[in-house]
Scaffold this motif. Structure first.
Motif, PDB file in Angstrom:
ATOM      1  N   VAL A 600      23.218 -20.649   0.502  1.00 31.41           N
ATOM      2  CA  VAL A 600      22.032 -21.086   1.591  1.00 31.41           C
ATOM      3  C   VAL A 600      21.380 -19.699   1.779  1.00 31.41           C
ATOM      4  CG1 VAL A 600      21.945 -21.852   4.053  1.00 31.41           C
ATOM      5  CG2 VAL A 600      23.752 -22.782   2.727  1.00 31.41           C
ATOM      6  N   GLY A 601      21.775 -18.711   1.924  1.00 32.66           N
ATOM      7  CA  GLY A 601      21.061 -17.377   1.985  1.00 32.66           C
ATOM      8  C   GLY A 601      19.882 -17.311   1.167  1.00 32.66           C
ATOM      9  N   ALA A 602      20.500 -17.555  -0.090  1.00 35.12           N
ATOM     10  CA  ALA A 602      19.607 -17.259  -1.265  1.00 35.12           C
ATOM     11  C   ALA A 602      18.408 -18.425  -1.217  1.00 35.12           C
ATOM     12  CB  ALA A 602      20.473 -17.534  -2.818  1.00 35.12           C
ATOM     13  N   SER A 603      18.723 -19.691  -0.884  1.00 36.60           N
ATOM     14  CA  SER A 603      17.608 -20.542  -0.926  1.00 36.60           C
ATOM     15  C   SER A 603      16.628 -20.349   0.180  1.00 36.60           C
ATOM     16  CB  SER A 603      18.461 -22.011  -0.622  1.00 36.60           C
ATOM     17  OG  SER A 603      19.013 -22.052   0.880  1.00 36.60           O
ATOM     18  N   GLN A 604      17.110 -19.678   1.398  1.00 37.48           N
ATOM     19  CA  GLN A 604      16.290 -19.471   2.495  1.00 37.48           C
ATOM     20  C   GLN A 604      15.555 -18.138   2.067  1.00 37.48           C
ATOM     21  OE1 GLN A 604      16.239 -20.901   5.632  1.00 37.48           O
ATOM     22  NE2 GLN A 604      17.140 -22.509   4.622  1.00 37.48           N
ATOM     23  N   LEU A 605      15.831 -17.220   1.187  1.00 38.75           N
ATOM     24  CA  LEU A 605      15.159 -16.097   0.514  1.00 38.75           C
ATOM     25  C   LEU A 605      14.176 -16.560  -0.196  1.00 38.75           C
ATOM     26  CD1 LEU A 605      14.640 -12.905   0.791  1.00 38.75           C
ATOM     27  CD2 LEU A 605      16.550 -13.039  -1.104  1.00 38.75           C
ATOM     28  N   VAL A 606      14.401 -17.400  -1.083  1.00 36.76           N
ATOM     29  CA  VAL A 606      13.483 -17.905  -1.976  1.00 36.76           C
ATOM     30  C   VAL A 606      12.608 -18.584  -1.371  1.00 36.76           C
ATOM     31  CG1 VAL A 606      13.007 -19.165  -3.929  1.00 36.76           C
ATOM     32  CG2 VAL A 606      14.961 -17.833  -3.853  1.00 36.76           C
ATOM     33  N   MET A 607      12.897 -19.438  -0.374  1.00 36.87           N
ATOM     34  CA  MET A 607      11.942 -20.212   0.290  1.00 36.87           C
ATOM     35  C   MET A 607      10.847 -19.557   1.188  1.00 36.87           C
ATOM     36  SD  MET A 607      11.531 -23.715   1.219  1.00 36.87           S
ATOM     37  CE  MET A 607      10.200 -24.399   2.326  1.00 36.87           C
ATOM     38  N   MET A 608      11.336 -18.444   1.729  1.00 34.19           N
ATOM     39  CA  MET A 608      10.419 -17.535   2.536  1.00 34.19           C
ATOM     40  C   MET A 608       9.623 -16.814   1.544  1.00 34.19           C
ATOM     41  SD  MET A 608      11.415 -14.337   5.081  1.00 34.19           S
ATOM     42  CE  MET A 608      12.356 -13.234   3.642  1.00 34.19           C
ATOM     43  N   ILE A 609      10.016 -16.359   0.260  1.00 33.44           N
ATOM     44  CA  ILE A 609       9.008 -15.833  -0.594  1.00 33.44           C
ATOM     45  C   ILE A 609       7.916 -16.898  -1.126  1.00 33.44           C
ATOM     46  CG2 ILE A 609       8.982 -14.923  -3.072  1.00 33.44           C
ATOM     47  CD1 ILE A 609      11.768 -13.621  -2.706  1.00 33.44           C
ATOM     48  N   PHE A 610       8.475 -18.287  -1.326  1.00 35.49           N
ATOM     49  CA  PHE A 610       7.561 -19.180  -1.833  1.00 35.49           C
ATOM     50  C   PHE A 610       6.543 -19.480  -0.766  1.00 35.49           C
ATOM     51  CE2 PHE A 610      10.031 -19.806  -5.502  1.00 35.49           C
ATOM     52  CZ  PHE A 610       9.247 -20.933  -6.277  1.00 35.49           C
TER      53      PHE A 610
END
Length: 792
Positions: A600-610
């Motif tokens: 979930v943290g990885a998805s949130q990090l990539v979401m923030m970058i996008f």
């Protein structure tokens, strides 16, 4: 400066007492009246109809008085409003108390000036709602300057302490207000605010100029000791205790000594805001009474001291108590040569000393006595190295299990700060037993500890966890239920306040727009496209989550989880609800907690970058589309500058930096290994990237379709910049689902982009209806279904 004041054969050494004091009680009353004014105005704004009806009834009742009686009341009220304060001033001057009258005059002048200035502001520059409340849309003074100045004067001269004068003064004020009501010269809200403003000015004046010091000096303390049959020959003022009470070291004629604690009446409200906050925040079993009279404080400390002596604990013996006039009281203890444990080096705290400390606590606990302040200044060592417990005032007799366990937890933590968690637990277990420590383990919470211990824990944040591990090692099989000591966390209070403001903002929006009309007048074709885009965002969210989890996940059940997350957003901030639901879902799929959090943290990090990348891209396109040269747009520059300012604040202010780094560390601590696992599977990486990109694009398409549904025309890139900016603000807002913050940001952004305000509001309301409110019902159904099938 030293003042030697002789009483027969007694030499008292103490600093000169100040002639005037700023009493905390005056400051608290000043703040309380300001809060009362705020409350009256807010209540009046919310309940306008009720207030209008009440004011009408009061006015009609006043006008039905016989005309003769009304004229008498008007004459007496107007004349007596000046005569009574003047008569009180003459009476005080004859009693050589002219300084008090001078203070009252200062308050009266301030009351007249401030009420005039505030009244002028209300008439000329205040919001219309406030002006109507204060004037009733009539040509009258919002605040009566004479009434405000008289009440300020009466408050500053403390007329309330004279029952006869107080009754006469308030009778006159009542007649004066009645006369103004009958003449339609004041509104109900204006009258209440005038009275409260006058009181606030009076209390503010008292605190600003100070009040005469009525604390009894050292020779009065000696005289009180003589009445207790003691024979003091000298007295010396020593350091105050932790609550700010005065202390004296007194030498008696027979060579013995006393430690005298003086409780001053004006000190009883010192620290009241903190005590009120603790009382409001904690459950009743752990909180202390916030306000206690001087007599009650005296009796409390005396009772605890006698109970500790009866229990056999090593405490200074209480030899006598007495009141000192009406403003103070004293407690006389036998003097013991000792030093606080805080002054003992850590290396000198032996296992034998630790055992002695716990033996004293065991004696108190057998008799159900809670000390409530087991810190380094409440535990002393005498000249022989024996433990002495002091500071009985904080204790409780007939204490419940919760308070007794709190004592154990507090002492465990304090000693662990000094000698380490392993020695602290071992010494406690040898005396109290492992079961007592296991029972106290749930009390090892920062909120349960004293203020000094909480401050020390800030430097060793892992200490409480280490203590729990040591206790569990003693009783691995013990099962202790968690105990919730807080009624709420400060974050909860912030969320409630922010949600209330958000609700007020939404209601103000809805009052300008007919929601039914919004739905019925919207173009159904564009509305249908917006609805499909909203549904697509949930499928995209499921694809994103599946992409960051190497283990297989069923698509449609994962889509139901995203709908369930939309239901949870009603009670949790936007950035919290989805993370918690997805993490729980992965754990139920037999994925380890660490891996679930990392995914979930990885998805949130990539979401923030996008998100940041798309915001910069669309902002660049928006600016360059109207410019033949590819120079950065003004919007992009502003966005970059705002981002830079935010970054400086977050990284430059230590408290904010700690909060951000701690949260980022918790969320993204295991993200990199999880990302490496995903990168090794190209299909997963494509799925994750496609889902992440489609979530944002689906919401942008939904907003763009909502704008088009009402005939609005904006570039897609402009809509994208507005949505991405508003979504970032909503994610940071503490309200559920970013409520209020998202609506305000979207409306403002669309309006700035060129849409009429009403059209922008309608588009935003339709967008939020489709993306936030409409999914709640299927979200609740999904949440219930998933729980029933043990998927959440």
């Amino acid at each position: 400066m030293i003042d030697a004041r002789p009483d027969p054969d007694v030499y008292v050494v103490e600093p000169l007492l100040p002639q005037r004091l700023r009493r905390p009680s005056d400051l608290l009353r000043f703040l309380a009246t300001l809060l009362a004014i705020t409350g009256v105005l807010l209540l009046a704004l919310v309940a306008k109809q009720t207030l209008n009806g009440l004011e009408k009834d009061v006015t009609e009742g006043a006008t039905r008085l016989p005309e003769l009686l009304s004229r008498i009341a008007t004459f007496l009220g107007g004349a007596a409003l000046l005569v009574v304060p003047a008569a009180f001033a003459v009476e005080r001057v004859f009693h050589r108390d002219g300084l008090r009258v001078a203070e009252g005059l200062v308050a009266a002048i301030l009351g007249m000036v401030l009420s005039f200035l505030i009244g002028g502001w209300i008439v000329t520059a205040a919001p219309d709602d406030l002006r109507l409340l204060m004037t009733g849309d009539r040509d009258i003074e919002p605040l009566n300057t004479l009434l405000a100045s008289v009440i300020a004067y009466s408050t500053a001269v403390r007329i309330s302490r004279r029952p006869t004068w107080r009754a006469l003064m308030w009778t006159v004020i009542g007649l004066y207000v009645l006369a103004f009501f009958t003449g339609y010269q004041i509104t109900l809200v204006g009258g209440m605010v005038t009275v409260l403003l006058g009181m606030a000015i009076g209390y503010g004046t008292l605190y600003g100029v100070g009040s005469p010091n009525t604390r009894p000096p050292g020779n009065a303390v000696v005289a009180a000791l003589r009445k207790l049959s003691f024979s003091p020959i000298s007295a010396r003022r020593i350091d105050d205790d932790h609550q700010g009470s005065r202390r004296y070291a007194v030498v008696l004629k027979d060579g013995t000594s006393l430690d005298v604690t003086v409780l001053d009446r004006d000190r009883q409200v010192a620290g009241l805001p903190y005590r009120l906050w603790r009382r409001f925040r904690l459950h009743s079993e752990t909180r202390r009474r916030a306000i206690r009279s001087l007599r009650a404080e005296l009796e409390r400390e005396a009772l605890m001291a006698y109970a500790a002596q009866a229990a056999g604990a090593s405490t200074p013996r209480l030899l006598g108590t007495s009141e000192i006039g009406t403003e103070a009281a004293l407690l006389a203890y036998e003097h013991l040569d000792s030093r606080p444990l805080d002054e003992v080096p850590d290396a000198d705290i032996t296992d034998d000393l630790l055992a002695q400390i716990w033996e004293q606590i065991a004696l108190l606990q057998i008799q159900r006595l809670a000390h409530r302040r087991l810190t380094g200044d409440g535990i002393h060592l005498d000249t022989a190295g024996r433990v002495v417990l002091t500071d009985a005032r904080s204790g409780e007799i007939a204490a419940g299990d919760l308070l007794l366990r709190l004592d154990v937890a507090q002492l465990l933590t304090y000693l662990a700060l000094r000698v380490g968690p392993e020695r602290s637990v071992r010494a406690a277990a040898a005396v109290m037993g492992p079961d007592a420590l296991a029972a106290a383990m749930p009390m090892l919470q920062r909120i349960a500890l004293t203020r000094e211990t909480r401050s020390a824990l800030a430097k060793d944040k892992g200490l409480l966890g280490a203590l729990r591990e040591q206790i569990v090692a003693l009783r691995p099989q013990s099962r202790v239920e968690e105990i919730r000591l807080e009624r709420f966390k400060p974050r909860t209070l912030v969320t409630i306040i922010a949600s209330t403001l958000a609700a007020y903002f939404l209601m103000s929006q809805l009052s300008r727009v007919n929601l039914v009309q919004v739905v019925t007048t919207a173009n159904w074709g564009w509305s249908g496209l917006a609805l499909l885009a909203s549904f697509a965002s949930f499928v995209a969210a499921a694809l994103m989550l599946r992409g960051f989890v190497p283990e297989p996940l069923p698509l449609w059940r994962t889509v139901l989880v995203q709908f369930a997350a939309s239901f949870v957003k009603l009670v949790a901030p936007a950035a919290v609800g989805g993370v918690a639901i997805n993490t729980r879902y992965l754990q139920k799929r037999d994925i380890s907690p660490g891996s679930a959090v990392a995914s979930v943290g990885a998805s949130q990090l990539v979401m923030m970058i996008f998100h940041i990348g798309l915001l910069l891209l669309f902002a660049y396109i928006t600016g360059s589309s109207t410019n033949t040269s590819f120079t950065p747009s003004r919007g992009l520059v502003v966005a970059l500058l705002a981002f830079a300012v935010l970054a400086v604040l977050l990284l430059g202010v230590p408290p904010l930096r700690r909060i951000v780094t701690e949260r980022m560390r918790r969320l993204f601590s295991n993200v990199l290994p999880r990302l490496l696992d995903v990168i090794q599977t190209p299909i997963k990486m494509i799925e994750a990237s496609f889902g992440t990109l489609m979530i944002t694009l689906a919401f942008i398409v939904c907003l763009d379709a909502c704008v088009a549904a009402f005939g609005g025309k904006l570039d897609f890139t402009t809509v994208a910049v507005v949505y991405l900016t508003a979504n970032a603000i909503g994610s940071a807002a503490p309200t559920p689902g970013g409520l209020g913050a998202v609506e305000a940001s979207l409306t403002l952004g669309l309006t700035v982009a060129g849409l009429p305000a009403e059209l922008a509001t309608s588009a935003v309301l339709l967008h939020r209806l489709l993306t936030f409110w409409l999914p709640v019902l299927p979200g609740w159904a999904s949440f219930t279904y998933l729980q029933r099938h043990e998927a959440l």
